[in-house]
Design an enzyme around this catalytic site. Structure first.
Site, PDB file in Angstrom:
ATOM      1  N   GLU A   1       0.729  -1.126  -0.162  1.00 28.95           N
ATOM      2  CA  GLU A   1       0.130  -0.010  -0.038  1.00 28.95           C
ATOM      3  C   GLU A   1       0.974   1.241   0.116  1.00 28.95           C
ATOM      4  OE1 GLU A   1      -3.083  -0.060   2.954  1.00 28.95           O
ATOM      5  OE2 GLU A   1      -4.359  -1.628   1.986  1.00 28.95           O
TER       6      GLU A   1
ATOM      7  N   GLU B   1      -6.885  -7.692  -0.785  1.00 27.73           N
ATOM      8  CA  GLU B   1      -7.338  -7.608   0.248  1.00 27.73           C
ATOM      9  C   GLU B   1      -8.832  -7.293   0.142  1.00 27.73           C
ATOM     10  OE1 GLU B   1      -5.493  -5.238   3.267  1.00 27.73           O
ATOM     11  OE2 GLU B   1      -3.486  -5.978   2.920  1.00 27.73           O
TER      12      GLU B   1
END
Ligand SMILES: *[C@@H]1O[C@H](CO)[C@@H](O)[C@H](O)[C@H]1NC(C)=O
Ligand SMILES: *[C@@H]1O[C@H](CO)[C@@H](O)[C@H](O)[C@H]1NC(C)=O
Ligand SMILES: *[C@@H]1O[C@H](CO)[C@@H](O)[C@H](O)[C@H]1NC(C)=O
Ligand SMILES: *[C@@H]1O[C@H](CO)[C@@H](O)[C@H](O)[C@H]1NC(C)=O
Length: 724
Positions: free
Chosen positions: A188, A259
């Site tokens: 991320e 995710e």
């Protein structure tokens, strides 16, 4: 095979892959490539469901059954992060034992016939202490994390190489016949890239090149990274990737969701996040309808943050609302509904992966996605985005769709699954009390003494930064000073400001008050009335951390602990103690003596267990010990109900089961976590040793040992029972 030969072999595979340009099913026989549709494993396109299970958040004894339940739930891939700070506690010293045995975990996944996605990071965030970084990294001269910084890049490359080499030496990459089909570099980074300006983009390019240069023979991914450099695949994280993902940054890369949060993390003071099975299924089906070919549940099993492994303010249980709960029990209907979804989608994988997609509007809030070709057949996804039921007409047939629902049509005719129609019954978790700890004479206790300025050897004319003193070897740092109250100070009030997370203030040995921040309100401000004596007064502050932060740029510069201490008197008079001479004590005496061990190292003579069984209720800074509890019969998970305690840490047979903080209530007035998991592997026959350290004051006579079970379906039904 010796490692050198493995590397040579992989280099050849790497060449073959790069010549094939990452495209075309005709590439390598063994190993993993991809095209714009999906990953290609051993020459075949794959539609994959994946579930995150983190090896250190359970025990090796639990791994086989967790993986087996994931497989039975229709999961093809197990996704895990790699936890740098567990594996390299000191530079160049590695630990892969016990819960840290990454190779054993991957081999278990392999033995059950599943694939593995290895998210090396080595920055992982993950609600894990310091985002996975070992704290020693902070003391590397000139280091700036996660940017184009030579010292950081050296250590990142060093650890990444260590892990890749370990995997190669064990033959674990798919290119070697092993289960690992993907690896992740960074995590991320797109969230923080802007903070590093041009250096951020340069770092992303470096990270991609460095990773690809390690020649694993399987693709690399970067999640939430729109500028992931070729051939690294950018992937989506979130709850609604079918709606939010801008897509792969090249038409040759598949659309992947690393995710999908079937719940969300929980902090102390916060309520659990409940996400319905219907909502999860809707978004998975939508993602697949929009060309997605890989969906991972983060987490499929969350588990337990043992010891001091959580990051700031997160509770000890992790993603308990996942398809497998904290203890590994099936959470229904979530588990069963997703299992049926996986089976349904797998049954139409051929037209999905080989067919041509067309889109059609079926109404103002209804739409259809059709995958079809002459050889593989046809599948349609009929989407009702409306909060009301709808009837749609598709190829001359009418279909009823529930509110906010997607119907999957086998052969573009028969509805085999509808995301809002749940066939699986809900189950309920129940606790059974096995033992109360209410016999006073079974407890022994000892209370830490409040250190005074005169006891300290390390001093400074400043309030020093908390973590620079503790190096994260402990949550605790004592700050202590002495001051003379010369003139009359009326109605004195002690004012403390701290950057986190918790302060307990003692004046002349008596607890004056406590304060704490939260995940949302970071700064702690505390004003408590105190009593002063004329002449010398002693102020001691116990500053405590609840995990280091795990996110945001410039983690290496984050500061914690008290920044201002002052005694305000009536009127304008005050004593500012911020720049007084402060003495320091790192950690607790009982931590150094290892009170949690059976044969504690009794160097600290001042801390001896009190043998006469006097239970000190509501006594701050107290250690409690109990040696009589037995192991409950059967296989049900075992928990401690700590509702009557305050805040602290708890150990069973010397192993920490985590921090507890039951006094930090949710807005509805409950502890965020009352039950604390004791894995059965920590227990033994006969008497178990239970030790707690309580910071604020609690009642150990009210705690209890319980087993946990579910009422309702906890069994996996056989596939024949499902509509096909
Ligand atoms: C990593 O660094 C250590 C020194 O800390 C060195 O001994 C080792 O060879 C390095 N490993 C790699 C793969 O660069
Ligand atoms: C899915 O893929 C097809 C074929 O490549 C493309 O035409 C279509 O626009 C894609 N649809 C979505 C929603 O991404
Ligand atoms: C950490 O402590 C050392 C030694 O006490 C000091 O030299 C250094 O400036 C401190 N660093 C920070 C970031 O506070
Ligand atoms: C935990 O213990 C408290 C205090 O005895 C009790 O009120 C509560 O019901 C227990 N919780 C569970 C889940 O057993």
């Amino acid at each position: 095979m010796e490692p050198g030969r493995v590397v040579g072999f992989l280099w050849v595979i790497g060449m073959v892959l790069s010549l094939a340009g990452g495209g075309g099913a005709a590439a390598a026989e063994k190993g993993v490539t991809y095209d714009g549709r999906s990953l290609i494993i051993d020459g075949q396109r794959k539609l994959l469901f994946s579930g995150s299970i983190h090896y250190p958040r359970s025990t090796p004894q639990m791994w086989p059954s967790l993986i087996a339940k994931a497989k039975a739930g229709g999961v093809d891939v197990i996704e895990t992060y790699v936890f740098w700070n567990l594996h390299e506690p000191k530079p160049g010293q590695y630990d892969f034992s016990g819960r840290n045995d990454l190779v054993k975990f991957i081999k278990e996944v392999q033995s059950q016939g599943l694939y593995l996605c290895l998210r090396i990071g080595p920055f992982i965030e993950a609600e894990w202490n310091y985002g996975g970084f070992p704290f020693w990294l902070r003391d590397i001269p000139g280091i700036v994390y996660r940017t184009d910084n030579e010292p950081f890049k050296f250590y990142m490359q060093n650890f990444t190489t260590k892990i890749v080499d370990l995997m190669k030496s064990e033959g674990l990459y798919a290119s070697q016949g092993g289960p690992i089909i993907l690896s992740q570099i960074e995590n991320e980074y797109g969230n923080v890239e802007e903070a590093f300006r041009e250096q951020g983009a340069a770092y992303v390019r470096w990270a991609g090149k460095m990773a690809v240069g390690l020649q694993t023979g399987v693709p690399w991914i970067m999640c939430k990274q729109p500028d992931a450099p070729d051939p690294v695949i950018n992937t989506c994280n979130g709850m609604r990737c079918g709606e939010t993902f801008t897509g792969p940054n090249s038409p040759d890369k598949p659309k992947m969701w690393t995710e999908n949060w079937p719940s969300f993390f929980q902090v102390f003071g916060g309520e659990p996040y409940i996400r319905s099975a219907e909502d999860i299924a809707f978004h998975v089906a939508l993602f697949v309808a929009k060309n997605g070919s890989y969906v991972n549940y983060y987490m499929y099993h969350g588990g337990t943050n043992f010891g001091r492994t959580t990051s700031s303010y997160f509770i000890t249980g992790y993603y308990d609302q996942s398809p497998l709960d904290e203890y590994g029990l099936l959470r229904q209907p979530k588990y069963g509904h997703l299992k049926e979804l996986h089976l349904a989608i797998k049954s139409v994988a051929e037209p999905l992966l080989q067919g041509k997609q067309t889109f059609l509007s079926l109404g103002s809030l209804q739409e259809g996605y059709v995958f079809e070709d002459a050889t593989s057949g046809c599948v349609a996804f009929l989407v009702n985005n409306n909060a009301k039921a709808a009837t749609v007409t598709f190829r001359n047939n009418a279909y009823q769709l529930r509110p906010k629902s997607i119907g999957i049509l086998q052969n573009c005719a028969t509805m085999i699954f509808e995301t809002a129609r749940v066939n699986v019954a809900k189950n309920i978790r129940a606790t059974t009390r096995v033992q109360l700890f209410d016999a006073e004479d079974k407890w022994t206790t000892v209370t830490e003494s409040v250190p005074r300025f005169s006891d300290t050897s390390f001093r400074a004319n400043a309030l020093l930064e908390h973590t620079n003193m503790t190096k994260d070897t402990t949550d605790y740092l004592w700050y202590t000073t002495r001051f003379d109250s010369k003139s009359a100070c009326m109605n004195p009030v002690l004012h403390i400001e701290s950057l986190g997370h918790v302060v307990h203030a003692f004046v002349n040995n008596v607890r004056a008050g406590s304060g704490h921040g939260s995940r949302d309100i970071k700064v702690v401000k505390m004003d408590v009335p105190i009593q002063l004596t004329s002449g010398p007064n002693y102020i001691s502050i116990l500053s405590a951390m609840v995990g280091l932060p795990d996110s945001g740029p410039f983690l290496e510069k984050k500061s914690f602990g008290p920044t201002k201490v002052q005694v305000d008197c009536s009127g304008t008079m005050k004593y500012d103690l911020t720049r007084s001479k402060w003495g320091y004590q790192v950690g607790l005496v009982g931590e150094k003596a290892r009170m949690q061990d059976k044969n504690k190292v009794n160097k600290a003579k001042s801390l001896k267990w009190n043998k006469n069984g006097v239970v000190l209720k509501n006594q701050p800074l107290t250690w409690y010990k109990q040696t009589t509890f037995g192991t409950p019969k059967g296989d049900d998970p075992v928990v401690l109900n700590l509702t009557t305690m305050g805040k602290g840490e708890v150990w069973v047979n010397g192993q920490s089961i985590g921090r507890y903080w039951v006094s930090f209530l949710t807005p509805s007035g409950h502890p965020s976590q009352a039950l604390y998991h004791i894995p059965r592997a920590f227990l033994k026959e006969g008497g178990n040793l239970l030790v707690m350290f309580e910071e604020e004051g609690g009642d150990p006579l009210g705690i209890s040992l319980n087993t946990v079970s579910v009422i309702g379906p906890n069994q996996q039904r056989s596939p024949s029972q499902f509509v096909r």
